[in-house]
Design a protein around this motif. Structure first.
Motif, short mmCIF file in Angstrom:
data_model
loop_
_atom_site.label_atom_id
_atom_site.label_comp_id
_atom_site.label_asym_id
_atom_site.label_seq_id
_atom_site.Cartn_x
_atom_site.Cartn_y
_atom_site.Cartn_z
N LEU A 1 0.65 -1.27 0.06
CA LEU A 1 0.03 -0.05 0.03
C LEU A 1 0.94 1.24 -0.09
O LEU A 1 0.35 2.29 -0.09
CB LEU A 1 -0.91 -0.01 1.35
CG LEU A 1 -2.02 -1.19 1.33
CD1 LEU A 1 -2.43 -1.22 2.57
CD2 LEU A 1 -3.03 -0.94 0.17
N GLY A 2 1.87 1.13 0.10
CA GLY A 2 2.87 2.44 0.49
C GLY A 2 3.91 2.56 -0.61
O GLY A 2 4.63 3.51 -0.46
N SER A 3 3.96 1.54 -1.38
CA SER A 3 4.91 1.85 -2.57
C SER A 3 4.47 2.31 -3.96
O SER A 3 3.50 1.72 -4.21
CB SER A 3 5.75 0.61 -2.56
OG SER A 3 6.56 0.63 -3.91
N SER A 4 4.84 3.26 -4.44
CA SER A 4 4.36 3.68 -5.57
C SER A 4 4.46 2.68 -6.86
O SER A 4 3.88 2.60 -7.75
CB SER A 4 5.18 4.96 -6.27
OG SER A 4 6.39 4.73 -6.20
N ALA A 5 5.47 1.73 -6.58
CA ALA A 5 5.89 0.67 -7.59
C ALA A 5 4.77 -0.24 -7.57
O ALA A 5 4.33 -0.96 -8.68
CB ALA A 5 7.08 -0.05 -7.34
N THR A 6 3.85 -0.26 -6.52
CA THR A 6 2.80 -1.23 -6.44
C THR A 6 1.44 -0.78 -6.60
O THR A 6 0.30 -1.27 -6.50
CB THR A 6 2.61 -1.89 -5.10
OG1 THR A 6 2.35 -1.25 -4.21
CG2 THR A 6 4.02 -2.99 -4.82
N LEU A 7 1.47 0.68 -6.90
CA LEU A 7 -0.02 1.42 -7.15
C LEU A 7 -0.56 0.92 -8.40
O LEU A 7 -0.28 0.64 -9.23
CB LEU A 7 0.15 2.83 -7.21
CG LEU A 7 0.38 3.73 -6.04
CD1 LEU A 7 0.88 5.02 -6.34
CD2 LEU A 7 -0.57 3.43 -4.81
N ASP A 8 -2.06 0.59 -8.01
CA ASP A 8 -2.86 0.07 -8.98
C ASP A 8 -3.67 1.21 -9.39
O ASP A 8 -4.33 1.90 -8.60
CB ASP A 8 -3.72 -0.88 -8.27
CG ASP A 8 -4.48 -1.90 -9.19
OD1 ASP A 8 -4.97 -1.12 -10.30
OD2 ASP A 8 -4.84 -2.79 -8.98
N PRO A 9 -3.77 1.56 -10.69
CA PRO A 9 -4.49 2.70 -11.19
C PRO A 9 -6.08 2.73 -11.01
O PRO A 9 -6.59 3.32 -10.95
CB PRO A 9 -4.41 2.70 -12.82
CG PRO A 9 -3.86 1.31 -13.01
CD PRO A 9 -3.18 0.77 -11.74
N PHE A 10 -6.67 1.37 -10.61
CA PHE A 10 -7.92 1.03 -10.43
C PHE A 10 -8.60 1.03 -8.97
O PHE A 10 -9.43 0.97 -8.71
CB PHE A 10 -8.42 -0.25 -11.29
CG PHE A 10 -7.76 -0.08 -12.70
CD1 PHE A 10 -8.33 0.58 -13.66
CD2 PHE A 10 -6.92 -1.02 -12.76
CE1 PHE A 10 -7.83 0.49 -14.88
CE2 PHE A 10 -6.22 -1.24 -14.09
CZ PHE A 10 -6.96 -0.36 -15.10
N ASN A 11 -7.27 0.89 -8.11
CA ASN A 11 -7.56 0.50 -6.76
C ASN A 11 -6.88 1.35 -5.86
O ASN A 11 -5.76 1.09 -5.63
CB ASN A 11 -7.37 -0.96 -6.36
CG ASN A 11 -8.25 -1.95 -7.08
OD1 ASN A 11 -9.35 -1.98 -7.28
ND2 ASN A 11 -7.48 -2.67 -8.31
N ALA A 12 -7.74 2.35 -5.10
CA ALA A 12 -7.06 3.06 -4.15
C ALA A 12 -5.81 3.71 -4.70
O ALA A 12 -4.97 4.05 -3.78
CB ALA A 12 -6.61 2.05 -2.75
N TYR A 13 -5.91 4.18 -5.89
CA TYR A 13 -4.64 4.79 -6.40
C TYR A 13 -4.65 6.17 -5.74
O TYR A 13 -3.69 6.75 -5.31
CB TYR A 13 -4.70 4.91 -7.93
CG TYR A 13 -3.41 5.64 -8.68
CD1 TYR A 13 -2.47 5.18 -8.95
CD2 TYR A 13 -3.83 7.13 -8.92
CE1 TYR A 13 -1.45 5.85 -9.46
CE2 TYR A 13 -2.68 7.71 -9.56
CZ TYR A 13 -1.52 7.03 -9.68
OH TYR A 13 -0.48 7.31 -10.45
N ASN A 14 -5.76 6.83 -5.79
CA ASN A 14 -6.21 8.01 -5.30
C ASN A 14 -7.50 8.10 -4.84
O ASN A 14 -8.42 7.99 -5.56
CB ASN A 14 -5.53 9.16 -6.34
CG ASN A 14 -5.92 10.56 -5.92
OD1 ASN A 14 -6.75 11.01 -5.69
ND2 ASN A 14 -4.73 11.29 -5.96
N PRO A 15 -7.87 8.96 -3.91
CA PRO A 15 -9.26 9.04 -3.48
C PRO A 15 -9.91 9.84 -4.47
O PRO A 15 -11.12 9.58 -4.63
CB PRO A 15 -9.10 9.91 -2.07
CG PRO A 15 -7.92 9.47 -1.66
CD PRO A 15 -6.94 9.53 -2.46
N LEU A 16 -9.38 10.87 -5.02
CA LEU A 16 -10.21 11.43 -6.07
C LEU A 16 -10.82 10.58 -7.22
O LEU A 16 -11.92 10.39 -7.62
CB LEU A 16 -9.29 12.43 -6.94
CG LEU A 16 -9.28 13.90 -6.37
CD1 LEU A 16 -8.61 14.76 -7.35
CD2 LEU A 16 -10.73 14.24 -6.30
N LEU A 17 -9.85 9.52 -7.55
CA LEU A 17 -9.99 8.51 -8.73
C LEU A 17 -11.15 7.71 -8.06
O LEU A 17 -12.06 7.33 -8.99
CB LEU A 17 -8.83 7.72 -9.13
CG LEU A 17 -8.14 8.36 -10.18
CD1 LEU A 17 -7.79 10.00 -10.13
CD2 LEU A 17 -7.05 7.50 -10.70
#
Ligand SMILES: Nc1ncnc2c1ncn2[C@@H]1O[C@H](COP(=O)(O)OP(=O)(O)OP(=O)(O)O)[C@@H](O)[C@H]1O
Length: 958
Positions: free
Chosen positions: A482-498
């Motif tokens: 959850l805390g690494s940008s390498a694992t950010l999923d564009p569809f899931n919890a990427y950003n609250p706005l999204l």
């Protein structure tokens, strides 16, 4: 929601008193419609019916700021209304107390029915649509007025008029807004929201299978197979929330209801918030029993990991019938949680122990992620794979974004639609996002969308993001996942706005009928827009400086410009940090709350209540200078934290009068502004209540403040110093049991109603009378009613545990409730001695063998909860054979008229789940009222004791 046949409501909880609590600062979408309660002095009987007429569109007009929202609140042309029956009431207080018979929203007119539950926010009633087509549960949250007479308006020289408790408003609005967007089979859906001048009405899906807590308390633990079913559903719901940037933060057994189909429904998102994987939350809230250790240590957290811990506690309760960390002493309980040493009963399967041991890891970095849990062998035993998270298929966002969706996001205080559009566009077009999308697509298998999937890019993004996501490996600790940008999923919890963009878009699609809805019928499309469009106030600091500063609750600032609530937390900081990634600008200053809502007429009180209030004047919250928390918020607007004091019941010891500083300290400790939870052994040991959900300020008061380091000895000394008779010096007194269960929620409000009685001599009370319902205790029926102890020590009483009923009636009520709840009891001098054990495997008990008191009255029946599939079926898993354990022998004297047992097996030898306690009927000196006191006899099972006592108290409806 489809129409349902009348449902037998198993319980009603006392809600006759206004709940009140101080909650905290947050900003959230504020709700849809408001109803025009009659204003002060208006007679309901003569109210113009037009006052209740709905005026479509008004809510959507309230997009300019929070103050406008409140203006609308005062309008008589709101969207919702509440109809009241009863007599003419000349004050708003009387009106708010008057029985509401119906409310009207855009979904129609709803006839209010019986009370089916109560929490710290308010009561929950059943409601049926006027045409009989639907049935819902209505959470009724009183809108608390804050009278701050010390704040003087320099213009008038008069105190400012009372205003609504902004923080509670916002928390309620947030819960409504978030839940309205969610669509998941295991999350209780929101049908409609109506706001009147005095109340919020949240119309929710009615969950009619009872509470999981009741089942566990009544029956004990579940078979692993049954627990697995529920665990999968909880995991599914959490996965859905987390992937939508939402963390629940108050997951506990009490917040899990059972539907008529035997599935779970998670309720109470009042403490939920948005999180971002690269940021930290700081608010410490939730229930102690279910709280992650890092919360006790005031550490920052991302979000999902605290839900995983709570999930672990819930799962442990399901399979063990008790909480893993329990102690009568709060400091000891505190230490146990932080230490994290869990006792795993021998009967648990190895896999079950393992999954629990992965969740109940004190170091959040080492704790299993939800992804790991979802793939754990125990959770998937007998299933083809991890549980579905019911997340709709989502494709990567591309520009231009849909303005209609963006318009629907304004209620989350992300700023204006224009601003949201700009920031979202910036995020979507950012290299980081594009890279995340490319990475995601690279890994995703090419496949055709299923028939029920929305067509996207030709990739099964849903699968890609499902629980089997290969990237969420079993070894990924939370921090990595959850805390690494390498694992950010564009569809899931990427950003609250999204996330909110996706959720609003999906909600709008559901409302248009383009997508199959879950369990709830859709809100009118216009509602969603309105719900999302009403902005939340921003902290003025953020508006002007870009620095968000929130202070903990404490002294009000003598500033006339103070427009935001006295924040209990720095929650805005949290999400401002959390959504920095989106590079959002500060919240505009236009979104500010009002300062002068409508003045309500003085409240009327009963004589007893009035006396209570008079006795209580010194029990107001101690002033405190609150620390402030600042974070730079140059990029994003903030999403506020919700803060609330959430507690159900507590039993309190009695501090003495004329306190020395030490005594005062103890008293303050025992009577914090919005809680009575003590931090020392004495008070905690006598505390009653269901798991208490608290917000940060409560955490600090209860668990983090130095005062909590107070030892029992310090407390005793303080008491001694104060000359209290409540001590072991008087063995005949009920000092150990002196405590007065009260609703946590009411504490702030009732703090002003606390009685501090003078020492009086103990004397028998000449009460007579046999309760109509006391026939079964006929041989002893005079004991409780004839010997009603006056409170002979300095005591603290709340109206929650006092009643103007005669002792005989209270006695009859107690007997009724004990029978109803299946609690075994005998009458003793001045009260009842009670014992309760989960109804585990009672059928196998042939003959009572353990000696029991001769006059023990066996409850005539056990209440059975609707629990489809609950335990009677043969579990394929090997359950340990039953042995004649200590507890079992104790249980053998319990009978169950229906002989039923939905639960399974028994706990291991020596692992007693029997809860023993006493209930005493006492007379409050100087007042012609009685009270009841609980005393725990068992040294263990504090959680069960609190839960059961809470239940009894709520059923008593004193
Ligand atoms: N949708 C529902 N269907 C049936 N009963 C419900 C529903 N929602 C709530 N209840 C009942 O009302 C009780 C209180 O509801 P809830 O927990 O939402 O209130 P609260 O004020 O937020 O509680 P808390 O004190 O935990 O903050 C629940 O424990 C449950 O018994």
């Amino acid at each position: 929601m489809s129409a349902q046949s009348p449902v037998v409501v198993q319980r009603q909880q006392s809600t006759r008193r206004t709940h009140s609590r101080q909650s905290s600062t947050s900003r959230a979408p504020v709700i849809v419609r408001q109803g025009p309660d009659s204003g002060p002095g208006q007679a309901i009987a003569t109210r113009d019916p037009d006052n209740t007429r709905l005026v479509p569109g008004a809510a959507s007009e309230r997009s300019g700021g929070h103050s406008r929202q409140h203006s609308a609140a005062e309008s008589t042309n709101g969207h919702g209304s509440e109809h009241q029956s009863g007599h003419h009431h000349s004050s708003s207080q009387s009106q708010s107390r008057a029985r509401k018979t119906s409310i009207r929203g855009e979904t129609g007119t709803w006839i209010l029915g019986k009370t089916i539950g109560a929490g710290s926010m308010g009561k929950v009633k059943l409601a049926r649509k006027a045409d009989g087509s639907e049935q819902v549960a209505v959470k009724i949250v009183p809108r608390q007025l804050i009278h701050d007479r010390e704040r003087i308006d320099p213009n008038t020289g008069q105190p400012y008029p009372p205003r609504h408790d902004e923080s509670k408003e916002i928390r309620t609005a947030r819960e409504a807004a978030i839940v309205t967007l969610l669509d998941h089979p295991y999350i209780c859906g929101m049908r409609d929201v109506v706001k009147s001048n005095h109340h919020w009405y949240m119309l929710c899906e009615f969950v009619n299978g009872g509470q999981m807590l009741d089942y566990i308390i009544s029956h004990g633990r579940l078979k692993e197979k049954q627990a697995r079913k529920f665990a999968r559903q909880i995991a599914s719901a959490l996965d859905y929330c987390h992937r939508n940037s939402i963390v629940h933060r108050d997951l506990k057994i009490e917040n899990i209801l059972i539907s008529k189909t035997g599935d779970i429904k998670i309720i109470d998102f009042g403490l939920s918030n948005l999180y971002a994987p690269m940021s930290h939350l700081k608010t410490f809230c939730g229930s102690l029993y279910f709280a992650a250790p890092e919360l006790l240590q005031a550490k920052q957290y991302i979000g999902p990991e605290v839900d995983v811990w709570s999930f672990g506690i819930v799962l442990y309760v399901l399979v063990c019938g008790k909480v893993p960390f329990d102690d009568q002493s709060m400091p000891a309980l505190h230490a146990k949680i932080k230490k994290g040493v869990v006792d795993y009963p021998a009967w648990l399967s190895a896999d079950c122990k393992h999954i629990l041991s992965r969740m109940l890891v004190t170091d959040p970095k080492q704790r299993a992620t939800l992804a790991e849990i979802l793939q754990h062998p125990w959770l998937n035993k007998g299933y083809s794979g991890p549980p579905d998270n019911y997340l709709p298929q989502r494709e990567p966002l591309t520009t231009p974004l849909d303005p209609e969706v963006v318009e629907g996001m304004t209620g989350f205080d992300f700023g204006s639609a224009e601003s949201i559009m700009q920031r979202l566009t910036r995020v979507v077009e950012s290299e980081e996002y594009q890279r995340a999308v490319r990475n995601s697509m690279k890994d995703a298998p090419l496949m055709s969308p299923g028939p029920d999937k929305k067509k996207g890019f030709g990739f099964d993004f849903y699968k890609r993001r499902s629980s089997t996501n290969s990237r969420d490996t079993l070894t990924n600790p939370s921090s990595e996942a959850l805390g690494s940008s390498a694992t950010l999923d564009p569809f899931n919890a990427y950003n609250p706005l999204l996330s909110i963009y996706y959720l609003v878009r999906e909600k709008q699609a559901r409302d248009r009928g383009q997508v199959a809805t879950g369990s709830m019928p859709p809100l009118p499309a216009s509602d969603v827009d309105k719900l999302m469009r009403i902005p939340i106030p921003a902290p003025p600091e953020a508006a002007h400086t870009g620095v968000t500063s929130y202070e903990l609750s404490g002294e009000p600032k003598p500033s006339v410009n103070r427009t935001r609530p006295r924040a209990r937390t720095h929650g805005d900081d949290e999400v401002s940090e959390a959504i920095k990634k989106a590079n959002l600008p500060p919240t505009p200053s236009s979104a500010l709350p009002p300062t002068t809502p409508k003045l309500d007429a003085p409240k009327k009180e009963s004589a007893a209540t009035s006396l209570l209030r008079r006795f209580s004047t010194r029990k107001h919250a101690k002033p405190a200078t609150s620390p402030s928390f600042s974070v730079k918020d140059t990029l994003e607007p903030t999403i506020p934290e919700s803060h609330s004091t959430r507690k159900s019941l507590s039993v309190r010891r009695a501090p003495a009068a004329g306190p020395s500083p030490a005594v005062q300290k103890a008293k303050d400790f025992l009577t914090p502004p919005s809680t009575s939870d003590g931090g020392n052994n004495s008070s905690w040991s006598s505390k009653l209540g269901r798991s208490t959900s608290v917000s940060e300020n409560e955490w600090r008061k209860r668990y983090l403040d130095p005062i909590l380091e107070w030892s029992d000895a310090a407390f005793r000394n303080a008491m001694k110093e104060g000359g209290s008779t409540m001590s072991s010096r008087n063995p005949t007194s009920r000092t150990k049991s002196v405590g007065h269960a009260r609703r946590d929620s009411e504490q702030l409000h009732r703090r002003s109603r606390v009685i501090e009685t003078a020492s009086v001599r103990e004397q028998p009370t000449p009460e007579r009378g046999v309760s109509p319902g006391g026939s079964e205790g006929a041989n002893t029926e005079t004991l409780a009613s004839d010997y009603v102890k006056p409170v002979y020590l300095k005591g603290l009483f709340s109206v929650a545990t006092t009643s103007t009923k005669p002792a005989s009636a209270i006695r009859a009520d107690i007997i009724r409730v004990l029978k109803q709840l299946g609690v075994q009891y005998k009458e003793i001098r001045g009260g009842f001695s009670c014992a309760h054990s989960p109804s585990i495997d009672l059928k196998s008990v042939q003959e009572p063998s353990a000696p029991e008191p001769t006059n023990m009255v066996t409850p005539s029946h056990r209440r059975r909860l609707s629990f489809v599939g609950g335990g009677k079926s043969k579990d394929s898993e090997a359950e340990p054979r039953k042995s004649m354990s200590t507890r079992r022998r104790a249980e053998q004297s319990y009978s169950n008229s229906d002989g039923s047992s939905d639960s399974v097996g028994e706990n291991g030898p020596g692992d007693s789940l029997v809860v023993q306690f006493e209930i005493h009927i006492v007379k409050v000196p100087l007042l012609s009222i009685h009270g009841i006191q609980f005393k725990s006899v068992s040294k263990n099972n504090t959680w069960q004791y609190k839960s059961l006592a809470s239940k009894i108290l709520s059923e008593l409806k004193l």
